[in-house]
Design a protein around this motif. Structure first.
Motif, PDB file in Angstrom:
ATOM      1  N   THR B  38      -1.585   4.507  -0.531  1.00 33.59           N
ATOM      2  CA  THR B  38      -0.543   4.082   0.152  1.00 33.59           C
ATOM      3  C   THR B  38       0.103   4.788   1.195  1.00 33.59           C
ATOM      4  OG1 THR B  38       0.455   3.140  -1.915  1.00 33.59           O
ATOM      5  CG2 THR B  38       1.955   2.894   0.057  1.00 33.59           C
ATOM      6  N   ASP B 206      -6.780   3.012   7.880  1.00 26.91           N
ATOM      7  CA  ASP B 206      -7.484   1.725   7.594  1.00 26.91           C
ATOM      8  C   ASP B 206      -8.934   2.569   6.986  1.00 26.91           C
ATOM      9  OD1 ASP B 206      -5.858  -0.096   8.424  1.00 26.91           O
ATOM     10  OD2 ASP B 206      -6.660  -0.146  10.393  1.00 26.91           O
ATOM     11  N   HIS B 209      -8.634   2.556   3.363  1.00 30.36           N
ATOM     12  CA  HIS B 209      -8.202   1.115   2.774  1.00 30.36           C
ATOM     13  C   HIS B 209      -6.856   1.263   2.075  1.00 30.36           C
ATOM     14  CE1 HIS B 209     -12.438   0.547   3.439  1.00 30.36           C
ATOM     15  NE2 HIS B 209     -12.778   1.207   2.340  1.00 30.36           N
ATOM     16  N   ASP B 211      -2.604   0.857   1.585  1.00 28.87           N
ATOM     17  CA  ASP B 211      -1.800  -0.317   1.436  1.00 28.87           C
ATOM     18  C   ASP B 211      -0.708   0.248   2.493  1.00 28.87           C
ATOM     19  OD1 ASP B 211       0.117  -2.102   1.009  1.00 28.87           O
ATOM     20  OD2 ASP B 211       0.711  -1.303  -1.080  1.00 28.87           O
ATOM     21  N   ARG B 213       2.670   0.718   4.511  1.00 29.34           N
ATOM     22  CA  ARG B 213       4.332   0.410   4.153  1.00 29.34           C
ATOM     23  C   ARG B 213       4.979   0.911   5.419  1.00 29.34           C
ATOM     24  NH1 ARG B 213       6.204  -1.121  -0.736  1.00 29.34           N
ATOM     25  NH2 ARG B 213       7.862  -2.011   0.652  1.00 29.34           N
ATOM     26  N   LYS B 224       4.533  -6.103   5.006  1.00 27.36           N
ATOM     27  CA  LYS B 224       3.348  -5.237   4.822  1.00 27.36           C
ATOM     28  C   LYS B 224       2.578  -5.307   6.258  1.00 27.36           C
ATOM     29  CE  LYS B 224       3.280  -4.887   0.218  1.00 27.36           C
ATOM     30  NZ  LYS B 224       2.362  -4.761  -1.089  1.00 27.36           N
TER      31      LYS B 224
END
Lengths: 245, 225
Positions: B38, B206, B209, B211, B213, B224
């Motif tokens: 994350t 990126d 990969h 997530d 926030r 998101k």
């Protein structure tokens, strides 16, 4: 109330800290000196509550040191004894109190200087003929103390985040741990000092031999009176110590 | 869930009480449970590092709770937390404690009573794993920033944490060293180690990969990115 000239405070700090070192065994005299330094500090505007909050850990350490001093320097009437070993004696307690008061005097003296802006302190040092480089170094050193404390705190956190539970370690390992803590702080201070020196060079620090200042400190009549009182006090204390009154 | 480890922040409130510069700042997170990788992104002063420090137990919330595997960490010592959560500071020099890379990794094990030879063997293994064998014999403070960073990660990895918080890991890294860091972090992710990345670097997030926030004014913005 107008604060005295910083040069007067230099003289006061010099007198107080010198007598803090010179007085070896006279607890009453040391207590009197401490009381006087507290009154002076309050008059200058030292915030003792803030000081206690900031130096809580150091004060705890000083308390432990003075207790140890009182245990390891037994003399006089025994107050507490175990297995024939004197744990608490009147003389020991006096020794411990002397250590505590001596460090207290150093801290109070240092706190008085923190009541003045750095620029005034540098100017004061320069006007008592201290070389500018040394005056500047002292002021930079003072500026770095909070940063060093912050870095030490970060290092301690980083060390604990390595899975080290400090409280659970044995004393020998705990002591070795503190040597680990010093490395990042020392390395970073050296790097900071190098970068600061480079940056000062780039800003033409000391490119010319003489340095003048528009801002000058002027002694006013009340400063002269305070200086006379400090000098008289220094003479009085010296006589008391020499004559052993 | 990350390799059997879950991290959750519930109704967490935090404000700096003794930091003069940040007294106007307050953080509130209703629910945050990072999974896999994350990334926390947002402007300077939005509270990313504060949230990361709360997640790693470095800061303790004024109210609400931080849960590791469902258990509140409020009463756990930081050293105990460090055995399951690793933290990489923005400035890696602050978390390197010895002059030699091998002892840097081994000393935390030795402090826990593991023999010197065993600790050094495990340290050597980690240096190999992070492709840092070439720095043995160097002093830690003369290493490049990228090497210091990988050494700090390797040193944290010796405690086998299940979750990693990385604060601005790409600051001052060139593209090649950034790619090496991406590979290192992919290795951690492959081992089911969760990552909370605090960064401004969208490209880096990126590549992992992550997530993403977004934080703004001490709050997690719900959308998101």
């Amino acid at each position: 109330m107008k604060k005295p000239d910083p040069r007067i405070i230099f003289a006061l700090v010099l007198v107080l800290s010198s007598f803090a070192v010179i007085i070896r065994e006279d607890l009453k005299l040391m207590a009197g000196l401490m009381l006087m330094s507290i009154l002076c500090a309050l008059a200058i505007g030292v915030d003792f509550r803030k000081m206690f909050r900031r130096l809580k850990r150091l004060l705890q350490l000083l308390l432990v040191v003075s207790i140890l001093r009182s245990i390891f320097a037994p003399s006089g009437t025994i107050l507490l004894e175990s297995w024939g070993i004197a744990l608490l004696t009147v003389g020991g307690i006096e020794m411990g109190a002397l250590v505590l008061l001596r460090f207290g005097l150093f801290l109070t003296s240092g706190a008085m200087l923190t009541c003045y802006p750095v620029r005034m302190l540098i100017q004061g040092m320069v006007q008592i003929k201290m070389p500018y480089e040394i005056a500047y170094m002292i002021s930079v050193g003072v500026r770095f103390i909070p940063q060093l404390a912050e870095e030490l705190k970060d290092s301690l956190i980083a060390l604990q985040l390595r899975g080290v539970v400090i409280e659970d370690l044995k004393l020998r390992k705990k002591l070795s741990l503190y040597t680990y803590l010093l490395l990042p702080v020392v390395v970073s201070s050296m790097q900071n000092a190098k970068e600061l020196a480079m940056s000062m060079d780039m800003r033409a620090f000391r490119a010319y031999q003489s340095r003048t200042s528009f801002f000058k400190l002027m002694l006013c009549p009340s400063d002269i009176v305070i200086l006379c009182v400090i000098s008289a006090f220094a003479v009085f204390m010296s006589v008391v110590l020499i004559m052993g009154v | 869930m990350t390799g059997g480890f879950s991290l959750e922040l519930k109704n967490v409130r935090f404000a700096y009480s003794d930091n003069e510069k940040r007294q106007d700042f307050s953080l509130y997170v209703e629910h945050f449970s990072p999974k896999g990788c994350t990334a926390l992104m947002g402007e300077n002063g939005s509270g990313k590092t504060t949230l990361g420090k709360l997640a790693a137990g470095v800061l303790r919330p004024d109210s609400g709770c931080v849960l590791y595997n469902g258990a509140d960490i409020a009463k756990r010592k930081l050293g105990q937390i460090g055995r399951c959560v690793g933290y990489l500071f923005q400035e890696p020099s602050r978390q390197l404690f010895t002059a030699h890379p091998l002892t840097e990794i081994a000393f935390a094990l030795e402090l826990q009573g593991i023999s010197k030879s065993e600790a050094e063997a495990r340290a050597m293994e980690l240096l190999r794993q992070f492709e840092l064998e070439h720095i043995i014999g160097h002093t830690t403070y003369t290493l490049s920033r990228g090497e210091k960073q990988r050494l700090a990660i390797a040193a944290t990895m010796v405690m086998e944490p299940q979750f990693f918080v990385l604060d601005e890991p790409t600051t001052g890294l060139d593209k090649r060293r950034r790619n090496i860091l991406v590979q290192t972090l992919h290795t951690l992710l492959a081992k089911n180690i969760g990552i909370l990345l605090i960064s401004h670097d969208r490209e880096f997030a990126d590549a992992l990969h992550a997530d993403i926030r977004i934080m703004d004014g001490g709050r997690l913005v719900d959308e998101k990115a």
